[in-house]
Write a protein that holds these residues in place. Sequence first.
Motif, PDB file in Angstrom:
ATOM      1  N   PRO A 268       0.810  -1.228   0.000  1.00  0.00           N
ATOM      2  CA  PRO A 268       0.000   0.000   0.000  1.00  0.00           C
ATOM      3  C   PRO A 268       0.844   1.279   0.000  1.00  0.00           C
ATOM      4  O   PRO A 268       0.444   2.282  -0.593  1.00  0.00           O
ATOM      5  CB  PRO A 268      -0.820  -0.122   1.292  1.00  0.00           C
ATOM      6  N   MET A 269       2.014   1.232   0.633  1.00  0.00           N
ATOM      7  CA  MET A 269       2.845   2.435   0.687  1.00  0.00           C
ATOM      8  C   MET A 269       3.585   2.692  -0.619  1.00  0.00           C
ATOM      9  O   MET A 269       4.190   3.742  -0.789  1.00  0.00           O
ATOM     10  CB  MET A 269       3.816   2.342   1.865  1.00  0.00           C
TER      11      MET A 269
ATOM     12  N   ILE B 114      -2.793   5.212  -5.730  1.00  0.00           N
ATOM     13  CA  ILE B 114      -3.943   4.580  -5.057  1.00  0.00           C
ATOM     14  C   ILE B 114      -4.165   3.133  -5.509  1.00  0.00           C
ATOM     15  O   ILE B 114      -4.091   2.206  -4.695  1.00  0.00           O
ATOM     16  CB  ILE B 114      -5.249   5.394  -5.228  1.00  0.00           C
ATOM     17  N   THR B 115      -4.446   2.891  -6.773  1.00  0.00           N
ATOM     18  CA  THR B 115      -4.696   1.526  -7.241  1.00  0.00           C
ATOM     19  C   THR B 115      -3.439   0.854  -7.774  1.00  0.00           C
ATOM     20  O   THR B 115      -3.377  -0.374  -7.861  1.00  0.00           O
ATOM     21  CB  THR B 115      -5.771   1.515  -8.342  1.00  0.00           C
ATOM     22  N   LYS B 116      -2.452   1.639  -8.161  1.00  0.00           N
ATOM     23  CA  LYS B 116      -1.166   1.111  -8.609  1.00  0.00           C
ATOM     24  C   LYS B 116      -0.109   2.186  -8.411  1.00  0.00           C
ATOM     25  O   LYS B 116      -0.436   3.367  -8.205  1.00  0.00           O
ATOM     26  CB  LYS B 116      -1.225   0.684 -10.072  1.00  0.00           C
ATOM     27  N   SER B 117       1.136   1.787  -8.445  1.00  0.00           N
ATOM     28  CA  SER B 117       2.221   2.748  -8.239  1.00  0.00           C
ATOM     29  C   SER B 117       2.230   3.780  -9.357  1.00  0.00           C
ATOM     30  O   SER B 117       2.047   3.454 -10.539  1.00  0.00           O
ATOM     31  CB  SER B 117       3.576   2.024  -8.197  1.00  0.00           C
ATOM     32  N   ALA B 118       2.450   5.021  -8.965  1.00  0.00           N
ATOM     33  CA  ALA B 118       2.515   6.124  -9.913  1.00  0.00           C
ATOM     34  C   ALA B 118       3.887   6.770  -9.830  1.00  0.00           C
ATOM     35  O   ALA B 118       4.637   6.533  -8.878  1.00  0.00           O
ATOM     36  CB  ALA B 118       1.424   7.150  -9.574  1.00  0.00           C
TER      37      ALA B 118
ATOM     38  N   TRP C 268       6.855   5.715  -3.619  1.00  0.00           N
ATOM     39  CA  TRP C 268       8.049   5.103  -3.031  1.00  0.00           C
ATOM     40  C   TRP C 268       8.227   3.678  -3.550  1.00  0.00           C
ATOM     41  O   TRP C 268       7.263   2.970  -3.816  1.00  0.00           O
ATOM     42  CB  TRP C 268       7.939   5.079  -1.507  1.00  0.00           C
ATOM     43  N   SER C 269       9.490   3.253  -3.674  1.00  0.00           N
ATOM     44  CA  SER C 269       9.801   1.906  -4.131  1.00  0.00           C
ATOM     45  C   SER C 269       9.847   0.944  -2.945  1.00  0.00           C
ATOM     46  O   SER C 269      10.040   1.355  -1.793  1.00  0.00           O
ATOM     47  CB  SER C 269      11.140   1.878  -4.860  1.00  0.00           C
TER      48      SER C 269
END
Length: 468
Positions: free
Chosen positions: A51-52, A58-62, A66-67
């Motif tokens: 989640p972080m 929100i639904t996927k990393s943008a 953070w990695s």
Amino acid sequence: MSVLSPSEHGFFSKERITARPGFNRWMIPPAALAVHLCIGQAYAFSVFNKPMTQLLGITKSAPGDWSLASLGWIFSLAITFLGLSAAFAGKWLEDVGPRKAMFTAACCFGGGFLIGAIGISLHQLWLVYLGYGIIGGIGLGIGYVSPVSTLIKWFPDKRGMATGMAIMGFGGGAFIASPLSVALMNHFHTATSVGVAQTFIFLGVVYFISMNIGAFAIRIPAPGWKPEGWTPPATQNAMITKNHVHIDQALKTPQFWLVWWALCLNVTGGIGVIGQASVMIQESFKGAVTPAAAAGFVGLLSLFNMLGRFFWSSASDYVGRKNTYYIFLALGAVLYFLVPGMGAAGNVALFVLFYVIIISMYGGGFSTVPAYLADLFGTRYVGGIHGRLLTAWAAGGIFGPVLVNYIRQYQVAHGVPASQAYTDTMHIMAVLLIIGFICNFFVRPVASHHHMSSEELAMDIQPAMATK
């Protein structure tokens, strides 16, 4: 006339928390559990990782999220500062007593969540490092060692069982924290938030309250107290001293470092397995073990990690601490040597059985060692000595994953099938445990010149007095 200064009879003073006659000592383990069940949340921190990585998307990393690699440092910092704070705060803990130490741990651990929540809300990773990693890690270390010496003093007849009950809580805290954290993130999840910051705030407040319930409930026995109807055995076990060793003097004894290495090598094997358990069983039984079954294997290891803490430490009250460590290190070496063969033979049942026994002894090593130290060094400074010994945990936490991960990587890079890549690693682990067995063999009663004299002990125990 002599009087106590205000600081010596305040709410956090040892005088204030000294139990009155008739106090039920079985009230102390729940007070310790109130702390350890909270700080055991650290083992469940991984539920926040994915989640972080989606705080912005929100639904996927943008872009800008953070990695996983950068988030991995949060847990690493927390464990590092757990070890450092346990080592450096140990002497202070013995001086001020468990209530002040447990209250401090509550402030640090609960406050660490709140600072982390601010960092998540502002998308400032350094604040999460500072909050949960550093300040929260300090709370972990102080909270971990705070109840230990108190439990040992209340249960001179059941030292192993008493410490096992509390330290079992640290292993079991993740069973509460993991599903609770997931449920809270789902509850707070919106179209613009994954719910991590709100979950951090909720957990920080709840853990602060729970840990303070333990701090306010804790009591220490009056000088000279012993359980009703109990007398020390007439035939004194040579490995259980009636004397006390000062915390600074303990580090000058070979016994401290022999036990340090025995614990470190036991931890090295266990923590290396825990870190790679899911991948290891899937690669050892290619195609036969699904990711869901591997997750069940990880859960089973966690369960036996928790149960082993209580079982083995309780058993040590009957078979002795040194003999219990013999079992950990000898049986562990045999099982590590046999495990690769179970993988090659396709025997999933024995593979799982061997590993749950190994992990039970990994947990048992943690819960048995406080009583082992009390046997060797006495009870006066055992909390602080235990804190310094936990640097072995930090060292094992580095050695274990490095051995498992890098040897596997080297093997695969040189053409070894993934299903066989752990064979050499497990054999190395077996050798390390044999070395630990040898260290444990050389543990002897502490030489008398390290003991505190009766005059030193009297001066050390008596509170400072002001003459009026």
